[in-house]
Scaffold this motif. Structure first.
Motif, PDB file in Angstrom:
ATOM      1  N   ILE A  42       2.216  10.814   0.139  1.00  0.00           N
ATOM      2  CA  ILE A  42       2.052   9.354   0.088  1.00  0.00           C
ATOM      3  C   ILE A  42       3.347   8.812  -0.509  1.00  0.00           C
ATOM      4  O   ILE A  42       3.662   9.091  -1.667  1.00  0.00           O
ATOM      5  CB  ILE A  42       0.858   8.956  -0.808  1.00  0.00           C
ATOM      6  CG1 ILE A  42      -0.334   9.854  -0.563  1.00  0.00           C
ATOM      7  CG2 ILE A  42       0.577   7.455  -0.710  1.00  0.00           C
ATOM      8  CD1 ILE A  42      -1.417   9.393   0.323  1.00  0.00           C
ATOM      9  N   THR A  43       4.096   8.075   0.297  1.00  0.00           N
ATOM     10  CA  THR A  43       5.430   7.699  -0.146  1.00  0.00           C
ATOM     11  C   THR A  43       5.741   6.241   0.170  1.00  0.00           C
ATOM     12  O   THR A  43       4.965   5.538   0.802  1.00  0.00           O
ATOM     13  CB  THR A  43       6.457   8.688   0.488  1.00  0.00           C
ATOM     14  OG1 THR A  43       7.734   8.425  -0.066  1.00  0.00           O
ATOM     15  CG2 THR A  43       6.521   8.549   1.984  1.00  0.00           C
ATOM     16  N   SER A  44       6.894   5.784  -0.326  1.00  0.00           N
ATOM     17  CA  SER A  44       7.332   4.408  -0.050  1.00  0.00           C
ATOM     18  C   SER A  44       8.825   4.358  -0.346  1.00  0.00           C
ATOM     19  O   SER A  44       9.368   5.284  -0.928  1.00  0.00           O
ATOM     20  CB  SER A  44       6.622   3.415  -0.963  1.00  0.00           C
ATOM     21  OG  SER A  44       7.119   3.514  -2.280  1.00  0.00           O
ATOM     22  N   LYS A  65       1.510   3.284  -4.190  1.00  0.00           N
ATOM     23  CA  LYS A  65       1.374   4.702  -3.824  1.00  0.00           C
ATOM     24  C   LYS A  65       0.284   5.388  -4.634  1.00  0.00           C
ATOM     25  O   LYS A  65      -0.582   6.062  -4.081  1.00  0.00           O
ATOM     26  CB  LYS A  65       2.692   5.466  -4.077  1.00  0.00           C
ATOM     27  CG  LYS A  65       3.802   5.164  -3.119  1.00  0.00           C
ATOM     28  CD  LYS A  65       5.032   5.976  -3.465  1.00  0.00           C
ATOM     29  CE  LYS A  65       5.620   5.638  -4.809  1.00  0.00           C
ATOM     30  NZ  LYS A  65       6.123   4.267  -4.942  1.00  0.00           N
ATOM     31  N   THR A  98      -3.175   6.898  -3.353  1.00  0.00           N
ATOM     32  CA  THR A  98      -3.501   8.326  -3.457  1.00  0.00           C
ATOM     33  C   THR A  98      -4.877   8.500  -4.093  1.00  0.00           C
ATOM     34  O   THR A  98      -5.723   9.233  -3.568  1.00  0.00           O
ATOM     35  CB  THR A  98      -2.436   9.060  -4.308  1.00  0.00           C
ATOM     36  OG1 THR A  98      -1.148   8.783  -3.782  1.00  0.00           O
ATOM     37  CG2 THR A  98      -2.674  10.566  -4.318  1.00  0.00           C
ATOM     38  N   ASP A 116       1.255  12.480  -4.325  1.00  0.00           N
ATOM     39  CA  ASP A 116       1.711  11.148  -4.756  1.00  0.00           C
ATOM     40  C   ASP A 116       3.178  11.268  -5.150  1.00  0.00           C
ATOM     41  O   ASP A 116       3.512  12.022  -6.053  1.00  0.00           O
ATOM     42  CB  ASP A 116       0.863  10.694  -5.952  1.00  0.00           C
ATOM     43  CG  ASP A 116       1.261   9.314  -6.456  1.00  0.00           C
ATOM     44  OD1 ASP A 116       1.942   8.573  -5.722  1.00  0.00           O
ATOM     45  OD2 ASP A 116       0.881   8.985  -7.594  1.00  0.00           O
ATOM     46  N   ILE A 163       3.587   3.674   2.286  1.00  0.00           N
ATOM     47  CA  ILE A 163       2.958   2.456   1.762  1.00  0.00           C
ATOM     48  C   ILE A 163       4.021   1.364   1.691  1.00  0.00           C
ATOM     49  O   ILE A 163       5.135   1.603   1.201  1.00  0.00           O
ATOM     50  CB  ILE A 163       2.385   2.668   0.338  1.00  0.00           C
ATOM     51  CG1 ILE A 163       1.612   3.981   0.227  1.00  0.00           C
ATOM     52  CG2 ILE A 163       1.542   1.467  -0.091  1.00  0.00           C
ATOM     53  CD1 ILE A 163       0.275   4.026   0.876  1.00  0.00           C
TER      54      ILE A 163
END
Ligand code: ADP
Ligand code: MG
Length: 270
Positions: free
Chosen positions: A8-10, A17, A21, A120, A142
């Motif tokens: 889960i990244t941005s 994030k 998660t 995460d 995200i």
């Protein structure tokens, strides 16, 4: 069959994030999946706080790497859902305490026992990001509907494209305010998908209940009838393969009051 490892990244920090998660992990587990969540934000751990598990942490990711414990011992079980576990980040100032190879090794081990391993990731595109994606074959990006966040998401997409281990990535648009979209003060869902040309996994509305749930250490998917909780649950169902339509925030049905206004304000033709 081995589990799915999803990072889960941005690009930009603070876009949701960790919130995502915690909620996607909890929702997947509530739908029957075995889920492990890994907090890779070394020094700034907070996934444990969102899950209300901070007092239960005995060993962390770094303790496992330093061979102070077994992987099983470092996995903290959720208070409510027995199939949900957390591997906490260490509160050390040494950001190089974990290497990409070690991260990959941990993900490979976890996917033998879990259906989903959610990673995460920390903000930015430096070492922390490379570590977080090391063991993953899928990514969830995200972003919020702000130009700065969308631009940074675009850079992350470039990096994910260049990474041969990431086979699939999708977008979650967070903190959407339908009213602002309608008044043309916010990028719409289709504006963002047009700019990034990426598949949408879900849209999460701005919801102040998230503040309450964060303070309680209880993910919003556990709160009945919350808008953001429902949206996160729908993301989990899509990941599990269900067809769940993404609501179109661009054309919400007029409210009852607006319909009344329309009836009374429509000029009568004579
Ligand atoms: P990140 O992990 O990307 O840094 P966080 O998940 O910590 O971001 O979220 C940053 C802040 O935004 C937190 O205070 C969180 O409560 C808030 N937040 C995230 N998503 C929403 C939302 N949909 N509605 C309201 N507040 C949100
Ligand atoms: Mg975070």
């Amino acid at each position: 069959m081995s589990g799915r490892v999803i990072v889960i990244t941005s690009g930009k920090g603070g876009v949701g994030k960790t919130t995502s998660t915690a909620n996607i992990g909890t929702a997947l587990a509530k739908n029957g999946a075995r889920v492990a969540m890994i907090d890779t934000d070394i020094g700034l751990r907070n996934l444990d706080l969102l899950m209300g598990l901070e007092n239960r942490i005995v060993y962390t990711l770094v303790d496992y790497i330093e061979e102070k414990c077994k992987l099983q011992q470092a996995l903290v079980k959720d208070k409510k859902i027995p199939t949900l576990s957390l591997l906490a980040a260490a509160q050390t100032s040494d950001k190089t305490a974990v290497t990409s190879e070690q991260m990959k090794d941990i993900c490979d081990k976890l996917k033998e026992d879990f259906d989903y391993v959610l990673v995460d990731s920390p903000a930015g595109i430096e070492g922390g990001f490379q570590n977080a994606i090391a063991g993953a074959s899928e990514a969830i990006i995200i972003t919020t509907p702000e130009m700065a966040a969308v631009r940074d998401a675009d850079r992350i997409i470039g990096l994910l494209e260049a990474n041969e281990n990431i086979l699939n990535y999708k977008l979650v648009l967070n903190r959407v305010r339908p009213k602002m979209i309608q008044s043309n003060d916010m990028l719409s869902v289709s504006d963002v998908t047009d700019i990034l040309s990426v598949k949408m996994l879900g849209v999460i509305p701005e919801d102040e209940n998230i503040i309450i749930s964060t303070n309680k250490g209880d993910p919003i998917v556990n709160m009945e009838n919350s808008r953001a909780g429902t949206a996160y649950n729908n993301i989990a169902r899509r990941l599990l393969g269900e067809e769940v339509p993404i609501p179109d925030f661009e054309a919400p049905p007029p409210s009852f009051v607006e319909r009344l206004k329309n009836i009374f304000l429509t000029p009568v033709k004579i």
